[in-house]
Scaffold this motif. Structure first.
Motif, PDB file in Angstrom:
ATOM      1  N   MET A 171       9.213  -1.036   4.326  1.00 47.52           N
ATOM      2  CA  MET A 171       8.620   0.182   3.787  1.00 47.52           C
ATOM      3  C   MET A 171       9.693   1.202   3.423  1.00 47.52           C
ATOM      4  SD  MET A 171       6.697   2.072   6.949  1.00 47.52           S
ATOM      5  CE  MET A 171       7.233   1.860   8.625  1.00 47.52           C
ATOM      6  N   ALA A 228       5.718  -0.947  14.830  1.00 43.20           N
ATOM      7  CA  ALA A 228       5.098  -1.806  13.810  1.00 43.20           C
ATOM      8  C   ALA A 228       5.783  -3.169  13.790  1.00 43.20           C
ATOM      9  CB  ALA A 228       5.190  -1.130  12.434  1.00 43.20           C
ATOM     10  N   MET A 265       9.489  -5.599  10.165  1.00 41.63           N
ATOM     11  CA  MET A 265       9.273  -4.349   9.422  1.00 41.63           C
ATOM     12  C   MET A 265      10.565  -3.566   9.506  1.00 41.63           C
ATOM     13  SD  MET A 265       7.466  -2.548   7.443  1.00 41.63           S
ATOM     14  CE  MET A 265       6.083  -3.691   7.453  1.00 41.63           C
ATOM     15  N   ASN A 325       4.099  -6.706  14.377  1.00 41.99           N
ATOM     16  CA  ASN A 325       4.112  -7.650  13.251  1.00 41.99           C
ATOM     17  C   ASN A 325       4.739  -8.985  13.657  1.00 41.99           C
ATOM     18  OD1 ASN A 325       3.027  -5.590  11.805  1.00 41.99           O
ATOM     19  ND2 ASN A 325       4.799  -5.205  10.506  1.00 41.99           N
ATOM     20  N   THR A 336      -4.080  -6.241  10.759  1.00 38.41           N
ATOM     21  CA  THR A 336      -3.058  -5.180  10.831  1.00 38.41           C
ATOM     22  C   THR A 336      -3.439  -4.007   9.925  1.00 38.41           C
ATOM     23  OG1 THR A 336      -1.360  -6.795  11.361  1.00 38.41           O
ATOM     24  CG2 THR A 336      -0.599  -4.700  10.471  1.00 38.41           C
ATOM     25  N   ARG A 372      -2.122   9.483  11.438  1.00 41.59           N
ATOM     26  CA  ARG A 372      -0.851  10.085  11.011  1.00 41.59           C
ATOM     27  C   ARG A 372      -0.684  10.057   9.492  1.00 41.59           C
ATOM     28  NH1 ARG A 372       2.975   6.833  15.042  1.00 41.59           N
ATOM     29  NH2 ARG A 372       1.418   5.242  14.511  1.00 41.59           N
ATOM     30  N   HIS A 373      -1.539   9.264   8.822  1.00 44.82           N
ATOM     31  CA  HIS A 373      -1.470   9.224   7.361  1.00 44.82           C
ATOM     32  C   HIS A 373      -2.874   9.092   6.773  1.00 44.82           C
ATOM     33  CE1 HIS A 373      -1.143   4.523   7.073  1.00 44.82           C
ATOM     34  NE2 HIS A 373      -1.986   4.894   7.999  1.00 44.82           N
ATOM     35  N   PHE A 375       0.820  -1.206   0.000  1.00 44.03           N
ATOM     36  CA  PHE A 375       0.000   0.000   0.000  1.00 44.03           C
ATOM     37  C   PHE A 375       0.855   1.256   0.000  1.00 44.03           C
ATOM     38  CE2 PHE A 375       0.605  -0.540   4.589  1.00 44.03           C
ATOM     39  CZ  PHE A 375       0.782   0.758   5.029  1.00 44.03           C
ATOM     40  N   PHE A 400       4.561   7.053   2.028  1.00 43.98           N
ATOM     41  CA  PHE A 400       5.014   5.721   2.430  1.00 43.98           C
ATOM     42  C   PHE A 400       4.602   4.702   1.384  1.00 43.98           C
ATOM     43  CE2 PHE A 400       4.488   7.546   6.727  1.00 43.98           C
ATOM     44  CZ  PHE A 400       5.722   7.226   7.273  1.00 43.98           C
ATOM     45  N   ASP A 420      -5.147   4.856  11.526  1.00 48.42           N
ATOM     46  CA  ASP A 420      -4.066   5.708  12.044  1.00 48.42           C
ATOM     47  C   ASP A 420      -4.141   7.096  11.395  1.00 48.42           C
ATOM     48  OD1 ASP A 420      -1.567   6.870  12.666  1.00 48.42           O
ATOM     49  OD2 ASP A 420      -0.656   4.884  12.854  1.00 48.42           O
TER      50      ASP A 420
HETATM   51  C1  LIG Z   1       2.755   4.249   7.229  1.00 47.36           C
HETATM   52  C2  LIG Z   1       2.396   3.430   8.439  1.00 47.36           C
HETATM   53  C3  LIG Z   1       2.693   2.081   8.454  1.00 47.36           C
HETATM   54  C4  LIG Z   1       2.366   1.290   9.566  1.00 47.36           C
HETATM   55  N1  LIG Z   1       2.668  -0.045   9.555  1.00 47.36           N
HETATM   56  C5  LIG Z   1       2.322  -0.807  10.603  1.00 47.36           C
HETATM   57  C6  LIG Z   1       2.594  -2.208  10.604  1.00 47.36           C
HETATM   58  O1  LIG Z   1       3.190  -2.777   9.681  1.00 47.36           O
HETATM   59  N2  LIG Z   1       2.192  -2.926  11.706  1.00 47.36           N
HETATM   60  C7  LIG Z   1       1.570  -2.360  12.767  1.00 47.36           C
HETATM   61  O2  LIG Z   1       1.236  -3.072  13.722  1.00 47.36           O
HETATM   62  N3  LIG Z   1       1.315  -1.041  12.804  1.00 47.36           N
HETATM   63  C8  LIG Z   1       1.681  -0.248  11.738  1.00 47.36           C
HETATM   64  N4  LIG Z   1       1.426   1.091  11.775  1.00 47.36           N
HETATM   65  C9  LIG Z   1       0.888   1.668  13.013  1.00 47.36           C
HETATM   66  C10 LIG Z   1      -0.581   1.407  13.141  1.00 47.36           C
HETATM   67  O3  LIG Z   1      -1.254   2.292  12.303  1.00 47.36           O
HETATM   68  C11 LIG Z   1      -1.043   1.568  14.611  1.00 47.36           C
HETATM   69  O4  LIG Z   1      -0.676   2.835  15.068  1.00 47.36           O
HETATM   70  C12 LIG Z   1      -0.381   0.558  15.494  1.00 47.36           C
HETATM   71  O5  LIG Z   1      -0.494  -0.720  14.958  1.00 47.36           O
HETATM   72  C13 LIG Z   1      -1.036   0.571  16.888  1.00 47.36           C
HETATM   73  O6  LIG Z   1      -0.312  -0.321  17.663  1.00 47.36           O
HETATM   74  P1  LIG Z   1      -0.320  -0.274  19.248  1.00 47.36           P
HETATM   75  O7  LIG Z   1      -1.755  -0.506  19.615  1.00 47.36           O
HETATM   76  O8  LIG Z   1       0.607  -1.369  19.657  1.00 47.36           O
HETATM   77  O9  LIG Z   1       0.178   1.105  19.610  1.00 47.36           O
HETATM   78  C14 LIG Z   1       1.738   1.886  10.680  1.00 47.36           C
HETATM   79  C15 LIG Z   1       1.434   3.253  10.646  1.00 47.36           C
HETATM   80  C16 LIG Z   1       1.762   4.029   9.549  1.00 47.36           C
HETATM   81  C17 LIG Z   1       1.447   5.478   9.559  1.00 47.36           C
END
Ligand SMILES: Cc1cc2nc3c(=O)[nH]c(=O)nc-3n(C[C@H](O)[C@H](O)[C@H](O)COP(=O)(O)O)c2cc1C
Length: 164
Positions: A39, A26, A92, A30, A60, A69-70, A6, A46, A67
């Protein structure tokens, strides 16, 4: 196994350190879900590959979609029944590609970082960039890109997150 690629865009300015922390969190999540991936980031965009069992990747992705943030999240490529992991070294890892000269030097003249900004993104471009960046990152840290061994998806060290 499912592989999903993605593309998304940052909504707020994040520092390299912020993105490295995001990547570490992440990777930890993962690893628990037996997901591997990689990534790249360029100009606030991203591009990410996730590989694992369908239900784990879907769960996931649901979190990733939520999220704030994006945004502008676009599935560029998706393949079911992938026989083996294509990005199996890390749970990751991230590589920063904010450097035009690096693109030409390492990826060749067929690739330009301007294409990272275009939507919809060409699947061949996305897979090509991710595969080349992954191979480059593996070679810099002395890992075999094809070797997953018995260990599934390492947690990267900060110095293994390649910044150019
Ligand atoms: C560009 C991008 C990629 C992300 N990739 C992952 C990912 O591969 N695995 C993951 O668990 N969270 C990923 N996140 C974060 C998730 O959106 C989320 O914040 C997170 O999984 C929450 O985890 P927590 O409950 O342990 O804080 C990514 C966020 C962004 C902005």
């Amino acid at each position: 196994m499912l592989q999903v690629v993605f593309r998304s865009q940052l909504t707020t300015l994040l520092s390299y350190l912020d993105i490295q922390r995001l990547c570490l969190a992440a990777a930890r999540n993962n690893r628990k879900a037996s997901i591997t991936g990689f990534m790249v980031e360029c100009g606030g965009v991203f591009l990410q590959s996730l590989e694992g069992q369908v239900c784990d990747v879907s769960e996931t992705l649901d979190r990733i979609y939520r999220d704030s943030r994006h945004d502008h999240i676009e599935i560029v490529y998706s393949e079911q029944d992938v026989p083996r992991r294509r990005f199996g070294v890390w749970a990751m890892n991230v590589m920063f590609l904010d450097d035009d000269i690096f693109w030409t030097k390492v990826f060749g003249s067929g690739y330009s970082c301007d294409e990272m900004l275009s939507q919809p993104m060409e699947p061949a471009f996305a897979i090509g960039v991710l595969a080349m960046a992954y191979r480059h990152a593996c070679s810099v840290v002395g890992m075999d890109p094809a070797a997953t061994g018995n260990r599934l998806g390492r947690i990267p060290r900060i110095r293994h997150m390649i910044r150019r």
